[in-house]
Design a protein around this motif. Structure first.
Motif, short mmCIF file in Angstrom:
data_model
loop_
_atom_site.label_atom_id
_atom_site.label_comp_id
_atom_site.label_asym_id
_atom_site.label_seq_id
_atom_site.Cartn_x
_atom_site.Cartn_y
_atom_site.Cartn_z
N ILE A 1 0.68 -1.31 0.01
CA ILE A 1 -0.13 -0.03 0.17
C ILE A 1 0.80 1.13 0.04
O ILE A 1 0.62 2.27 -0.61
CB ILE A 1 -0.82 -0.29 1.18
N LEU A 2 2.01 1.17 0.59
CA LEU A 2 2.84 2.48 0.63
C LEU A 2 3.50 2.62 -0.70
O LEU A 2 3.79 3.55 -1.08
CB LEU A 2 4.03 2.06 1.80
N ASP A 3 3.69 1.56 -1.42
CA ASP A 3 4.03 1.63 -2.71
C ASP A 3 3.05 1.96 -3.84
O ASP A 3 3.30 1.99 -5.01
CB ASP A 3 4.59 0.25 -3.19
N GLY A 4 2.01 2.22 -3.22
CA GLY A 4 0.70 2.92 -3.90
C GLY A 4 0.03 1.86 -4.78
O GLY A 4 -0.70 1.97 -5.76
N LYS A 5 0.39 0.63 -4.56
CA LYS A 5 -0.54 -0.55 -5.27
C LYS A 5 -1.90 -0.73 -4.76
O LYS A 5 -2.30 -0.59 -3.61
CB LYS A 5 0.36 -2.04 -4.97
N ASN A 6 -2.73 -1.12 -5.50
CA ASN A 6 -4.08 -1.61 -5.34
C ASN A 6 -4.00 -2.75 -4.51
O ASN A 6 -3.06 -3.90 -4.97
CB ASN A 6 -5.02 -1.70 -6.74
N ILE A 7 -4.76 -3.35 -3.84
CA ILE A 7 -4.50 -4.59 -3.18
C ILE A 7 -6.00 -5.08 -2.70
O ILE A 7 -7.01 -4.31 -1.98
CB ILE A 7 -3.41 -4.35 -1.87
N VAL A 8 -5.94 -6.64 -2.78
CA VAL A 8 -6.91 -7.18 -1.95
C VAL A 8 -6.15 -8.17 -0.80
O VAL A 8 -5.56 -8.72 -1.10
CB VAL A 8 -7.78 -8.29 -2.84
N LEU A 9 -6.70 -7.76 0.43
CA LEU A 9 -6.09 -8.53 1.70
C LEU A 9 -7.13 -9.64 1.97
O LEU A 9 -8.06 -9.05 2.44
CB LEU A 9 -5.60 -7.45 2.71
N ILE A 10 -6.72 -10.69 2.25
CA ILE A 10 -7.48 -11.78 2.72
C ILE A 10 -6.86 -12.48 4.01
O ILE A 10 -5.56 -12.99 3.65
CB ILE A 10 -7.75 -13.11 1.53
N ALA A 11 -7.43 -12.09 5.03
CA ALA A 11 -6.74 -12.56 6.23
C ALA A 11 -7.69 -13.11 7.37
O ALA A 11 -8.95 -12.34 7.29
CB ALA A 11 -5.47 -11.67 6.70
N PRO A 12 -7.44 -13.97 8.22
CA PRO A 12 -8.46 -14.44 9.23
C PRO A 12 -8.62 -13.07 9.98
O PRO A 12 -8.03 -12.09 10.39
CB PRO A 12 -7.57 -15.24 10.08
N THR A 13 -10.00 -13.19 10.68
CA THR A 13 -10.66 -12.17 11.50
C THR A 13 -9.50 -12.03 12.67
O THR A 13 -9.15 -13.00 13.30
CB THR A 13 -11.92 -12.78 12.05
N GLY A 14 -9.19 -10.76 13.14
CA GLY A 14 -8.44 -10.74 14.19
C GLY A 14 -6.83 -10.67 14.01
O GLY A 14 -6.11 -10.28 14.91
#
Length: 898
Positions: free
Chosen positions: A34-47
């Motif tokens: 994100i700091l590099d300006g990329k679009n991103i989808v983050l999939i990670a467990p709740t918490g």
């Protein structure tokens, strides 16, 4: 360089002050991108800190931008309650960093909206619908030009719906003002991250960060059987453990049933979407503070609302989907580097196998893909109206360019043309050559259609026997199916409609009905094909030991299979379809999941109806279909039809025949509302379905109804694939006797205890209700005594305590004021008639005692009808049947009385 060292010192200082000692895997992977300006989808467990993964680098960017000017970041969540939660978390960070934050949704006060229009916050937290509203205000549109970041939380919840399709177009409308901005999607459960990246970004590059959920899950399945009392005892044992527990259920009815049963246990609350916002917030806050240790909830608590520490999640009954289980169990251990512990309480054979499959799939990270709604014509109509209002007038080619930048409307020129002409018919736009011009009606339409959620009224179902509201039906089900006399199924029970009036259905329990039975389980969660198929595989191999369950579950399944073998019953599997004759018709056991069975069942019912000239009823679940048929059509006939099916013709058969079904009428009303052809608040009692069917024949409205039904409500492709496997001999079809498996699950939801429908149970309810009714006893001899009591407390032969006479009238509470008339010396004609009626009442009580009091307390039963009931000399149940008959006649005829 370490990830955290790339952040601005001011952000790092806040991170330390907030108590973060280390970053999670999700944060370490997402923040640099994100700091590099990329679009991103983050999939990670709740918490695992997904919100912080997005917001730490966004804060880093925001504090370097010039102050003022407009919105700089927009944070979108699917729920207002999530907005509230995110706002409370963001206020501290923004306060520390010198940034402003605001929330905007349907409940935001007008004063706050004006303030935001004049002085927009740097970070705006909102919903997809209110995001749409930002384009309607001239000043707000100017503020959109400064947006640099859009964060979409719980993106899986939106991407698979028309809300998401509307949002995808909205992001491209924002692009017109803001140019390229950074897009960030967050989710705990996505099985097809590449497609979700396309949903978020169109054809733009998008990075995917996926942190597997499996290693943080500790799942177990316990068999508790179908005895409700035993289920409650097992639940109580779990709730006696240390720590806090979320108990997830699949329907609101089950939530209330468990809540009622556990009420005496203390510190237990219920949380679901039908409860008021205030009640839900109170339950959340009390749970967070530790004042209650257990929350019984539906999907209302699936998403990431912060309710504090959760030590354990219990899923009551199968969660039906892998994604749903992962989302729910992820609420436990809602902290970095903690294990989420969850237990599924399985309540029957189907439930047990299904739960084992879902738990295995969750552990292997095999989450279902999100199906994107492509070419949704009503979404396109909504956005054409919105863009026309936004610009006043605009070239159609520009609308097409905006829509085609999403992956949901590729090559949409032909569809767009059809949609625009349909909208012109409804005066939502004017077409002038290549230009689309807005109308006054378009703005009114948008005010009622900012959302693609179908805003349906719930129609109460009022049972005349218990005199209680026993449930609700969706308005469009009532539109499509319900009329006086029809028998339908809901909550596992048969009901006959006596009256439709005043926005409610008055019904009575029905024993049996011949012909097609509409059924409505509005909250039913469909089981995917992959889950049902693997459950069928367990039936075939009987290798339960490979799945994680306790001895009770293994023992029950083994005993179940032994019973099937003892009865020489065929066990339907993923490779065997069995057909069984029953008293009501033919059960087709097919392990295909809800949507595929819906499609296959409808094709079979349609062709059987055409071939034999009879009405065919259909009820189904993920593992079986009941075709309600006359006794002349048997399982062998269904087998012959199934073996002769051509999979290539199935979509066409379904499309032609759907037009006559309630399901199609239901969907057509919804689509027509979103096209502006029907007002959102139109009265369902006044909608002519036949006129609608004729009016929209061969239009884009009708096409969209078909598209949605065939792609979202049923799975015709999988159904056709099953028929192909049957034709190729890879799935066998066999006839067998009615079995335990064939009898399971139909006419009731697995996670509910269906109420009894027997005649004795109906009469027991009537007796109990009448015994608890209030009654006014009034002496017609001395005319100087009256007393209010309940029917159960009335003596066998009521007597006036003042004068000792037995000439006592039994009045309903609303008749009490009539007694004042009898004391008058001078009476008009109407008052004399009232006195005569009360004397007749008292004479009936004099001759028949308490039995007369019971009859007179029934709805619509006056002296004349009571006299007729008592004149039958019926006793016991026969007496109460006469009362029930009289109440039914009253309900059906009272509106015609003068």
């Amino acid at each position: 360089m370490k990830t955290i060292e790339r952040l601005d010192p001011r952000v790092r200082s806040c991170i330390r002050k907030r108590g973060f000692t280390s970053l999670s895997d999700a944060q370490k992977q997402a923040i640099p991108l994100i700091l590099d300006g990329k679009n991103i989808v983050l999939i990670a467990p709740t918490g695992t800190g997904k919100t912080e993964s997005a917001m730490f680098p966004v804060f880093d960017g925001l504090i370097t931008l010039p102050a003022g000017g407009g919105f700089k970041a927009i944070y979108i969540t699917p729920l207002r309650s999530l907005n509230r939660d995110i706002l409370s978390r963001m206020q501290w960070w923004c306060g520390e960093l010198g940034l402003t934050v605001g929330v905007r949704h349907g409940d935001t006060p007008m004063a706050e909206r004006r303030k935001q229009a004049l002085s927009p916050p740097d970070l705006l937290i909102t919903t997809p619908e209110t995001f749409q509203a930002l384009f309607m205000g001239k000043r707000l549109r100017q503020h959109l030009a400064h947006v640099r970041y859009v964060i979409i939380d719980e993106i899986h919840e939106l991407a698979g719906s028309k809300r998401g399709a509307q949002l995808a177009v909205g992001l491209e409308r924002l692009h017109v003002y803001a140019g390229e901005f950074q897009r960030i999607g967050l989710s705990a459960t996505v099985g097809n991250p590449g497609e979700i990246a396309g949903f978020l970004c169109g054809d733009r590059p998008c990075s995917v960060v996926q942190v597997p959920v499996a290693k943080q899950l500790d799942l177990s399945v316990q068999f508790v059987g179908d005895d409700f009392r035993h289920q409650i005892e097992v639940l109580k044992k779990y709730l006696q453990r240390e720590g806090s527990t979320l108990v997830f259920v699949n329907t609101r009815v089950t939530a209330e049933a468990l809540g009622h049963a556990l009420f005496g246990h203390g510190n237990v609350e219920v949380h679901h979407g039908s409860l008021s916002k205030e009640v839900r917030i109170d339950a959340e806050e009390r749970f967070k503070k530790g004042e209650i240790r257990t929350l019984i909830c539906t999907s209302s608590m699936e998403l990431g609302i912060d309710i504090g520490r959760v030590d354990h999640v219990i899923q009551f009954g199968s969660p039906r989907e892998v994604a749903r289980l992962v989302q729910r169990v992820g609420r436990a251990g809602h902290q970095l580097n903690t294990i989420s512990r969850g237990t599924i309480l399985a309540t029957g054979f189907d439930d047990l196998l299904e739960s084992l499959v879902i738990a295995r799939k969750a552990g292997a990270n095999e989450i279902e893909p999100v199906v994107l709604p492509r070419h949704a014509a009503d979404v396109l109509a909504n956005q054409v109206a919105a863009i026309a209002v936004e610009y006043g007038e605009i070239e159609r080619s520009r609308i097409r360019e905006i829509c085609e930048r999403t992956i949901l409307f590729p090559d949409c020129d032909e569809l767009l043309e059809k949609v625009c002409h349909q909208m012109e018919d409804h005066r939502l736009i004017r077409i002038d050559g290549s230009r689309i011009i807005t109308t006054a009606r378009a703005r009114r339409y948008l005010a009622g259609n900012l959302s693609m959620i179908h805003d349906e009224r719930k129609v109460p179902i009022f049972d005349i026997v218990s005199r209680r509201t026993v449930g609700t039906l969706d308005e469009s089900f009532v539109v499509g199916w319900v009329h006086t006399g029809v028998v339908f199924i809901t909550k596992g029970q048969l009901w006959r409609v006596l009256e439709i009036a005043d926005g409610k259905l008055t019904v009575e329990p029905a024993k049996k009905a011949i012909g097609e039975l509409p059924s409505w389980e509005g909250e039913q969660i469909p089981v995917p094909h992959s889950v049902a198929q693997e459950a069928g595989g367990i039936r075939r191999t009987r290798l339960l030991a490979e799945y994680r369950t306790e001895p009770d579950g293994l023992a029950f399944a083994s005993a179940f299979f032994r019973e099937m073998d003892k009865n020489r019953s065929l066990v339907p599997t993923d490779e065997l379809i069995t057909l069984e004759n029953t008293e009501d018709g033919v059960v087709c056991n097919v392990c295909a999941g809800h949507k595929a069975n819906e499609a296959l069942g409808r094709v079979l019912s349609i062709l059987l109806s055409a071939r034999h000239g009879t009405t065919v009823g259909l009820e189904l679940d993920a593992y079986r279909m009941l075709l309600r048929l006359p006794s002349s059509i048997r399982a062998a006939d269904v087998r012959d039809l199934l073996l002769s099916l051509d999979p290539a013709t199935m979509p066409g058969v379904l499309r032609l025949a759907l037009k006559r079904t309630a399901l199609f009428k239901w969907k057509l009303v919804q689509i027509a509302k979103k096209f502006g052809a029907i007002d959102p608040d139109a009265d369902y009692e006044k909608i002519s379905i036949q006129r609608l069917l004729d009016f929209f024949d061969n239009t884009v409205v009708q096409q969209e109804a078909y598209r949605e039904l065939l792609s979202e409500y049923m799975d015709i492709d999988t159904a056709a694939a099953i028929v192909t496997l049957v034709r190729n001999g890879k799935i066998n079809v066999a006839l067998g006797p009615h079995s335990l498996i064939g009898a399971g699950g139909l006419l009731s939801s697995r996670d509910q205890i269906p109420p009894p429908t027997a005649d004795s149970a109906v009469l027991a309810t009537l007796k109990r209700r009448l015994s608890q009714d209030d009654v006014i006893l009034a002496c017609m001899n001395c005319r100087d005594w009256k007393s209010r009591t309940v029917v159960s407390r009335v003596d066998e032969h009521p007597q006036c305590p003042k004068c000792g006479a037995r000439l006592v009238a039994a009045l309903k509470p609303y008749e009490e004021e009539q007694y004042a008339v009898v004391k008058k010396q001078r009476k008009n004609v109407e008052e004399r008639a009232t006195t005569q009626r009360l004397l007749r009442n008292a004479n009936i009580v004099l001759s028949s005692g308490k039995k007369a009091v019971i009859a007179l307390s029934a709805r619509g039963v006056g002296p004349e009808v009571a006299s007729r009931i008592l004149g039958t000399l019926a006793d016991g149940d026969a007496f109460y049947r006469e009362i029930l008959k009289a109440e039914r006649v009253f309900v059906q005829t009272h509106r015609y009385w003068a």
